[in-house]
Enzyme design. Structure first.
Site, PDB file in Angstrom:
ATOM      1  N   ASP A  13     -47.288  33.413   2.215  1.00 51.59           N
ATOM      2  CA  ASP A  13     -47.773  32.720   0.907  1.00 51.59           C
ATOM      3  C   ASP A  13     -48.870  31.656   1.229  1.00 51.59           C
ATOM      4  OD1 ASP A  13     -47.422  30.092  -0.685  1.00 51.59           O
ATOM      5  OD2 ASP A  13     -46.602  31.792  -1.691  1.00 51.59           O
ATOM      6  N   CYS A  48     -55.841  37.832  -4.952  1.00 51.84           N
ATOM      7  CA  CYS A  48     -55.115  36.555  -4.859  1.00 51.84           C
ATOM      8  C   CYS A  48     -56.503  35.444  -4.789  1.00 51.84           C
ATOM      9  CB  CYS A  48     -54.469  36.417  -3.541  1.00 51.84           C
ATOM     10  SG  CYS A  48     -53.772  34.694  -3.270  1.00 51.84           S
ATOM     11  N   THR A  50     -55.970  32.280  -4.353  1.00 53.95           N
ATOM     12  CA  THR A  50     -56.046  31.262  -3.372  1.00 53.95           C
ATOM     13  C   THR A  50     -56.314  31.663  -1.988  1.00 53.95           C
ATOM     14  OG1 THR A  50     -54.154  30.596  -4.559  1.00 53.95           O
ATOM     15  CG2 THR A  50     -54.019  29.744  -2.214  1.00 53.95           C
ATOM     16  N   CYS A 164     -55.151  33.017 -11.248  1.00 55.06           N
ATOM     17  CA  CYS A 164     -54.047  33.621 -10.402  1.00 55.06           C
ATOM     18  C   CYS A 164     -53.595  35.105 -10.720  1.00 55.06           C
ATOM     19  CB  CYS A 164     -52.590  32.976 -10.660  1.00 55.06           C
ATOM     20  SG  CYS A 164     -51.364  33.348  -9.757  1.00 55.06           S
TER      21      CYS A 164
END
Length: 182
Positions: A13, A48, A50, A164
């Site tokens: 993550d 992704c 992030t 996201c």
């Protein structure tokens, strides 16, 4: 365009690794870059958002250009003439200011949820046992994510940035009274 997809399911993550000292996703992201290098890729796109935090380190190991989707999103907001946008993204992306910095550099104000709302309207609908990562894209996860976007619209957002890769599962342009920039 010939396309290769590397769906690396063992990347830790990103938010947990960046903010909370959990295992870093960088080694697995670099491994993905190595695989795509061997495939002869000219460009790499990260699903992704992030993960974009790691582009500088990844680019050092990449023969291919890694496309900066956050920069592209900010530029699209500028092209569309927005002065204030609401950003729905991971807690990692929000706390690091990944979207906010890029938007601000182009003269665009970025509205984000406060910490309590971020947890209620983003983190829970994504990560809770009843959330999107558990395979639920209707009902409570969708309703909460859309309600979070509405908080930003009510605060003056002229558009919503879906920051996201999980959000296209629940966000559709017709869901909002303002444009959705995905």
């Amino acid at each position: 365009v010939e396309t290769f997809v590397h769906n690396n399911t063992v990347i830790p993550d990103r938010t947990a690794g960046i903010l909370y000292g959990k295992p870093s996703p960088l080694p697995e992201l670099k491994r993905s870059v190595e695989i795509l290098n061997r495939m002869g890729s000219d460009y790499i796109v990260l699903a992704c958002m992030t993960s974009h935090y790691f582009i500088p380190e990844m680019q050092e190991h990449s023969k291919a250009e890694i496309i900066d989707g956050i920069a592209q999103t900010a530029e699209r907001c500028r092209e569309l003439g927005f002065k204030k946008v609401g950003v729905i993204a991971s807690t990692g992306a929000i706390r690091l200011g990944l979207f906010q910095k890029r938007l601000h550099a182009l003269g665009i104000d970025a509205l984000v949820l406060n910490e309590q709302d971020q947890e209620h309207f983003f983190t829970d609908p994504i990560y809770a046992p009843w959330g999107i990562n558990a395979g639920n894209v209707i009902g409570q996860p969708k309703e909460r994510l859309r309600a979070g976007a509405q908080v930003l619209i009510d605060a003056g957002a002229e558009a919503i940035v879906g920051g996201c890769s999980d959000l296209p599962l629940v966000f559709k342009p017709e869901d909002f009274p303002v444009p959705l920039v995905d």
